[in-house]
Design a protein around this motif. Structure first.
Motif, PDB file in Angstrom:
ATOM      1  N   VAL A  58      86.831  29.936  59.748  1.00  0.00           N
ATOM      2  CA  VAL A  58      85.541  30.587  59.930  1.00  0.00           C
ATOM      3  C   VAL A  58      85.828  32.080  60.021  1.00  0.00           C
ATOM      4  O   VAL A  58      86.881  32.491  60.503  1.00  0.00           O
ATOM      5  N   ILE A  59      84.913  32.884  59.514  1.00  0.00           N
ATOM      6  CA  ILE A  59      85.026  34.333  59.623  1.00  0.00           C
ATOM      7  C   ILE A  59      84.088  34.806  60.722  1.00  0.00           C
ATOM      8  O   ILE A  59      82.907  34.459  60.735  1.00  0.00           O
ATOM      9  N   LYS A  60      84.632  35.588  61.652  1.00  0.00           N
ATOM     10  CA  LYS A  60      83.805  36.144  62.742  1.00  0.00           C
ATOM     11  C   LYS A  60      83.639  37.640  62.509  1.00  0.00           C
ATOM     12  O   LYS A  60      84.620  38.355  62.278  1.00  0.00           O
ATOM     13  N   ILE A  61      82.396  38.102  62.571  1.00  0.00           N
ATOM     14  CA  ILE A  61      82.108  39.520  62.444  1.00  0.00           C
ATOM     15  C   ILE A  61      81.282  39.969  63.642  1.00  0.00           C
ATOM     16  O   ILE A  61      80.577  39.166  64.275  1.00  0.00           O
ATOM     17  N   SER A  62      81.361  41.256  63.970  1.00  0.00           N
ATOM     18  CA  SER A  62      80.563  41.826  65.052  1.00  0.00           C
ATOM     19  C   SER A  62      79.561  42.804  64.460  1.00  0.00           C
ATOM     20  O   SER A  62      79.930  43.903  64.035  1.00  0.00           O
ATOM     21  N   ALA A  63      78.306  42.387  64.455  1.00  0.00           N
ATOM     22  CA  ALA A  63      77.251  43.222  63.878  1.00  0.00           C
ATOM     23  C   ALA A  63      76.683  44.211  64.878  1.00  0.00           C
ATOM     24  O   ALA A  63      76.011  45.169  64.491  1.00  0.00           O
ATOM     25  N   THR A  64      76.948  43.985  66.173  1.00  0.00           N
ATOM     26  CA  THR A  64      76.429  44.880  67.204  1.00  0.00           C
ATOM     27  C   THR A  64      77.474  45.069  68.292  1.00  0.00           C
ATOM     28  O   THR A  64      78.505  44.399  68.319  1.00  0.00           O
ATOM     29  N   GLY A  65      77.171  45.971  69.198  1.00  0.00           N
ATOM     30  CA  GLY A  65      77.978  46.072  70.400  1.00  0.00           C
ATOM     31  C   GLY A  65      77.762  44.861  71.278  1.00  0.00           C
ATOM     32  O   GLY A  65      77.002  43.950  70.950  1.00  0.00           O
ATOM     33  N   GLY A  66      78.451  44.854  72.412  1.00  0.00           N
ATOM     34  CA  GLY A  66      78.355  43.724  73.307  1.00  0.00           C
ATOM     35  C   GLY A  66      78.213  44.148  74.752  1.00  0.00           C
ATOM     36  O   GLY A  66      78.221  45.338  75.088  1.00  0.00           O
ATOM     37  N   VAL A  67      78.105  43.169  75.609  1.00  0.00           N
ATOM     38  CA  VAL A  67      77.969  43.403  77.038  1.00  0.00           C
ATOM     39  C   VAL A  67      79.320  43.718  77.673  1.00  0.00           C
ATOM     40  O   VAL A  67      79.433  44.566  78.558  1.00  0.00           O
ATOM     41  N   TYR A  68      80.364  43.003  77.217  1.00  0.00           N
ATOM     42  CA  TYR A  68      81.687  43.118  77.824  1.00  0.00           C
ATOM     43  C   TYR A  68      82.727  43.343  76.736  1.00  0.00           C
ATOM     44  O   TYR A  68      82.600  42.836  75.636  1.00  0.00           O
ATOM     45  N   GLY A  69      83.771  44.094  77.080  1.00  0.00           N
ATOM     46  CA  GLY A  69      84.855  44.294  76.125  1.00  0.00           C
ATOM     47  C   GLY A  69      85.545  45.620  76.317  1.00  0.00           C
ATOM     48  O   GLY A  69      86.759  45.709  76.344  1.00  0.00           O
ATOM     49  N   GLN A  70      84.743  46.667  76.464  1.00  0.00           N
ATOM     50  CA  GLN A  70      85.314  47.998  76.699  1.00  0.00           C
ATOM     51  C   GLN A  70      84.314  48.829  77.492  1.00  0.00           C
ATOM     52  O   GLN A  70      83.109  48.768  77.261  1.00  0.00           O
TER      53      GLN A  70
ATOM     54  N   ASP B 245      77.742  49.334  73.779  1.00  0.00           N
ATOM     55  CA  ASP B 245      76.283  49.313  73.889  1.00  0.00           C
ATOM     56  C   ASP B 245      75.780  48.049  73.188  1.00  0.00           C
ATOM     57  O   ASP B 245      75.839  47.942  71.968  1.00  0.00           O
ATOM     58  N   PRO B 246      75.281  47.071  73.962  1.00  0.00           N
ATOM     59  CA  PRO B 246      74.903  45.788  73.356  1.00  0.00           C
ATOM     60  C   PRO B 246      73.784  45.893  72.337  1.00  0.00           C
ATOM     61  O   PRO B 246      73.683  45.045  71.440  1.00  0.00           O
ATOM     62  N   GLY B 247      72.945  46.908  72.447  1.00  0.00           N
ATOM     63  CA  GLY B 247      71.832  47.018  71.514  1.00  0.00           C
ATOM     64  C   GLY B 247      72.166  47.747  70.229  1.00  0.00           C
ATOM     65  O   GLY B 247      71.383  47.739  69.281  1.00  0.00           O
ATOM     66  N   MET B 248      73.347  48.360  70.164  1.00  0.00           N
ATOM     67  CA  MET B 248      73.676  49.209  69.016  1.00  0.00           C
ATOM     68  C   MET B 248      74.139  48.389  67.812  1.00  0.00           C
ATOM     69  O   MET B 248      74.979  47.493  67.926  1.00  0.00           O
ATOM     70  N   SER B 249      73.620  48.715  66.643  1.00  0.00           N
ATOM     71  CA  SER B 249      74.111  48.125  65.402  1.00  0.00           C
ATOM     72  C   SER B 249      75.457  48.752  65.063  1.00  0.00           C
ATOM     73  O   SER B 249      75.615  49.975  65.143  1.00  0.00           O
TER      74      SER B 249
END
Length: 390
Positions: free
Chosen positions: A170-182, A187-191
């Motif tokens: 499976v390929i995982k991509i991150s289309a936005t920021g997140g709540v946790y990680g750095q 910013d979870p709302g940011m594209s």
């Protein structure tokens, strides 16, 4: 006649047939030999339980994470070898907890791909593992510790090809920021990945018949992902009603991962302050989205995000509790952790109990259809024909 390797007796449930009272499930080798009204013969082992279900499926785990309040900090202290040893141990925890299939969508050094291979060969005790390895992100994007920084359409296509070559299923991509990680720049709302980059990832993965799972919290990134035709949308906290309707039209499955956001929004233990504040911003709308999803025709999948802050392995039972608290029935929640994800993986036989299907089976001494919390306490687990806990 020769004796069966294992007979399980109790009520039998799967989403295809519902509850069947007083049945015998016969296991021979790595398959279910049959489901019978009467005891079909002698067996080396006989187990009596309240309810027998297909093996549970968790479509969102991170085996390299340890489920402490700040697992990224743990990663910083560990060597690659230590992370691998930990992932192997967590694979065992998963299967002994009744989770016989997982999808690992984010691991350092592509460790989950190697652990998946080892589990498939029988070198370790673990579930079936569908692993993405590293995720495709922008420079400085969400979860950089296991991200492949890919800026531009050509770079994204190249990263998909590299993960395919490594054996990603499976390929995982991150289309936005997140709540946790750095702590900085999260910013979870940011594209993050652009629409063109998301489209490129999906096109390239689908060209090789590899599905795409997208981390998408913010509204714009969610819309981009749906437009691109991803296969599963993870989280979806700030999804609009219109986007949910488009998911139904495009037959994109929704994996809400309610428990992790609920946990981080509570902010207990060692969860970082920035993560708590981010989770507070997206928590209320998340539950509203889930309620709307139940009322829609969208396919809902169970994923716990196990390994994340304060989410030790296995954690699927906690996610199922959230699905019920959010409005699903116990039977609907179990369906989201059996037949629906089995079909999403292209392995519908993993979600039913019938002759000739893989012997992935869980037996419960109490009834999870009456109390979903029972899913956290299996009394018998059979994975690919092997009794791994009893």
């Amino acid at each position: 006649m020769s004796e069966y390797e294992l007979l399980l007796y109790g009520d039998v449930w799967d989403a295809k047939r519902g509850r069947q009272r007083g049945k015998w499930v016969a296991v021979e080798g790595d398959e279910i030999e049959g489901v019978y009204d009467e005891k079909p013969g002698p067996a080396a082992e006989v187990k009596e339980v309240e309810l027998v279900t297909p093996g549970l499926i968790d479509l969102h785990v991170h085996l390299v994470w340890d489920g402490t309040g700040d697992p990224v900090e743990t990663l910083r202290r560990q060597s690659e070898q230590e992370q691998t040893i930990h992932a192997v141990a967590m694979a065992r925890e998963q299967v002994e907890g009744g989770v016989t299939t997982v999808r690992d969508i984010g691991s350092t050094h592509d460790i989950a791909i190697s652990v998946a291979d080892a589990s498939r060969r029988g070198d370790i005790t673990g579930p079936r593992i569908y692993a993405s390895g590293q995720t495709i992100i922008i420079s400085g994007g969400h979860d950089p510790f296991w991200g492949m920084e890919s800026d531009g359409v050509d770079a994204v296509r190249s990263s998909v090809r590299k993960q395919r070559d490594k054996g990603a299923r499976v390929i995982k991509i991150s289309a936005t920021g997140g709540v946790y990680g750095q702590a900085v720049g999260e910013d979870p709302g940011m594209s993050e990945l652009s629409r063109e980059e998301v489209i490129a990832a999906v096109e390239e993965a689908h060209r090789f018949d590899i599905p795409v799972a997208v981390h998408a919290v913010g509204t714009e990134g969610i819309e981009n992902s749906i437009e691109a035709g991803v296969d599963t949308l993870e989280h979806g906290n700030l999804m609009t009603s219109e986007s949910l309707e488009k998911m139904v039209e495009k037959d994109i499955a929704y994996e809400p991962t309610l428990y992790i956001y609920k946990t981080v929004a509570e902010g207990e233990g060692d969860i970082p302050q920035y993560a708590y504040e981010n989770a507070q911003r997206v928590s209320d709308r998340h539950w509203e989205v889930f309620e709307e999803a139940i009322e829609s025709d969208v396919r809902i999948l169970a994923g716990s995000d196990a390994g994340s802050p304060n989410i030790p392995h296995p954690a699927l039972h906690h996610e199922l509790r959230c699905l019920v608290d959010g409005g699903m029935t116990e039977e609907e929640a179990l369906t989201a952790a059996t037949s629906t994800p089995a079909e999403e993986l292209g392995r519908p036989e993993l979600g039913v109990l019938e002759e000739g299907t893989p012997a992935d089976i869980v037996g419960f001494a109490d009834d999870p259809l009456a109390d979903i919390d029972v899913t956290g306490s299996p009394s018998v687990v059979v994975a690919d024909g092997d009794v791994v806990t009893e």
